[in-house]
Write an enzyme that holds these catalytic residues in place. Structure first.
Site, PDB file in Angstrom:
ATOM      1  N   ASP A 167       0.883  -1.166   0.000  1.00 35.92           N
ATOM      2  CA  ASP A 167       0.000   0.000   0.000  1.00 35.92           C
ATOM      3  C   ASP A 167       0.919   1.213   0.000  1.00 35.92           C
ATOM      4  O   ASP A 167       1.528   1.564   1.013  1.00 35.92           O
ATOM      5  CB  ASP A 167      -0.909  -0.012   1.229  1.00 35.92           C
ATOM      6  CG  ASP A 167      -1.915   1.137   1.220  1.00 35.92           C
ATOM      7  OD1 ASP A 167      -1.637   2.174   0.583  1.00 35.92           O
ATOM      8  OD2 ASP A 167      -2.971   1.010   1.870  1.00 35.92           O
ATOM      9  N   LYS A 189      -6.858   9.809  -2.201  1.00 41.79           N
ATOM     10  CA  LYS A 189      -6.027  10.688  -1.392  1.00 41.79           C
ATOM     11  C   LYS A 189      -5.303  11.712  -2.276  1.00 41.79           C
ATOM     12  O   LYS A 189      -5.918  12.586  -2.845  1.00 41.79           O
ATOM     13  CB  LYS A 189      -5.055   9.857  -0.562  1.00 41.79           C
ATOM     14  CG  LYS A 189      -5.689   8.702   0.225  1.00 41.79           C
ATOM     15  CD  LYS A 189      -6.609   9.149   1.331  1.00 41.79           C
ATOM     16  CE  LYS A 189      -6.893   8.069   2.363  1.00 41.79           C
ATOM     17  NZ  LYS A 189      -7.717   6.947   1.919  1.00 41.79           N
TER      18      LYS A 189
END
Length: 395
Positions: free
Chosen positions: A184, A209
């Site tokens: 990730d 994000k």
């Protein structure tokens, strides 16, 4: 140098081939389910080339999707990128694309909480066993590898507590046993680390994000190397994973300013973190660029820059005092996610309940910040008022 130039040039240029843009600056929004063909030969050609950017069916993608996928794949250094409706969707699809009943998964103990829930509530039901490991385990990961270990999952820095992992060492050891390494990579974004150069096989982003950057789109990406890209691509398609072209357009538009936004997030984040490090109430700052953060030496080696997300630990406090701190902020907003232009604040409790391989001292409260693009003096003044409210409760 990459064929599209240095990184700042890549961010602006990638995915803008005329085959996608038709001569327009930004790739247009192509909305499609059915793609129609004039002849049987045309249809057969599309079927044969459906994985090579040929229009076939809306779920396979349109030029809007293809252009963005090409840009992310080259920025991260992989062979291909699949798109998903959220970061959590990217994580679950990547894991499910390579795990089956009887397999063993090594999951970092500091993973994003929904990732942990996926392992405990869904993968377990499929007969996939998960072992959580200390993010700082390094060479010790060898002791946890079993004959049926299929995937090693990393998240660096770790969610909330920000431990930075020794990614190259973990990848090297995993590959000795033919284990797939997934990372990730959301904190770094596609530009602040080179996951494939460190040995990662699949790099995952919550594009929600920093890629999108404006807190108005949910999206995930998973980029794979040449070995695993075909399986990731096909299994994601079989699971029905797809994204809206309108959302992809917004993500692609956000991508164009990623470099300048990340530079400002980095600058603002460091300014606020340095101020917090001098506060008498603060036990320590968990920012990867600070030597008080576990794995700081790996950050220095493997990352080119930081961002606006970090945590700090108070020397003392309880629910009431931390609540007084985080409520009634003027500039910091209280909410989940991060990576947008706005600053966010969260008082985090119960960390010990989402750790099993590591221990966390819950007697010292932790506050997570995302530092946005506001003036840092305004943000510092906001935090100063928070400390005043905090002291009023501690009296």
């Amino acid at each position: 140098m990459a064929k599209h130039g240095k990184q700042a040039t890549q961010i602006v240029s990638l995915g803008r081939d005329k085959k996608y843009t038709k001569g327009i600056i930004n790739p247009p929004v192509f909305r499609a389910s059915t793609v129609v063909f004039d002849t049987m030969d045309d249809m057969r050609f599309a079927i044969k080339n459906k994985t090579n950017g040929e229009l076939f069916y809306g779920r396979r993608g349109t030029p809007t999707h293809f252009s963005f996928q090409e840009a992310i794949a080259e920025l991260e250094g992989g062979a291909g990128t699949a798109l998903y409706p959220s970061g959590a969707g990217a994580i679950s699809a990547a894991l499910l694309s390579f795990l089956k009943s009887g397999d063993h998964l090594l999951m970092v103990d500091t993973a994003y909480e929904p990732t942990r829930d996926l392992c405990d509530k869904m993968l377990a039901g499929f007969g996939i066993e998960t072992t959580y490991y200390d993010p700082m385990i390094g060479e010790g990961i060898r002791e946890l590898i079993r004959p049926n270990t299929k995937v090693l999952f990393l998240e660096s820095p770790g969610s909330i507590t920000m431990e930075v992992q020794d990614v190259p060492t973990l990848c090297r050891i995993a590959h000795e046993s033919n284990i797939i390494v997934m990372l990730d990579n959301t904190w770094a974004s596609p530009i602040n680390s080179r996951p494939f150069e460190m040995g990662v096989d699949i790099s995952i982003q919550a594009a929600t994000k920093y890629i999108v950057g404006h807190s108005d789109v949910m999206m995930g990406t998973a980029t794979a190397n040449e070995t695993y890209w075909p399986q990731l691509r096909e299994n994601s398609y079989l699971m029905g994973q797809t994204t809206s072209p309108d959302d992809v357009f917004l993500a692609a538009r956000g991508l164009r300013t990623l470099g300048v936004r990340m530079a400002q997030h980095h600058k603002n984040g460091l300014a606020v973190a340095k101020w917090l490090a001098q506060r008498p109430e603060v036990d320590h700052v968990r920012h990867p660029a600070f030597d008080t953060c576990p794995g700081h030496e790996f950050f220095e080696r493997d990352f080119t820059s930081a961002n606006g997300l970090f945590s700090f630990v108070l020397k003392q406090g309880d629910l009431r005092s931390v609540t007084a701190f985080v409520e009634n902020m003027q500039h910091f907003k209280m909410g989940f996610s991060w990576g947008g232009y706005e600053s966010l604040i969260l008082g985090v409790f119960g960390i010990d309940k989402i750790r099993s391989a590591t221990q966390w001292d819950s007697s010292k409260p932790l506050i997570r910040l995302h530092i946005g693009l506001e003036d840092t003096q305004d943000l510092i003044a906001d935090l100063e008022r928070g400390f005043e409210r905090y002291h009023q409760i501690l009296k």
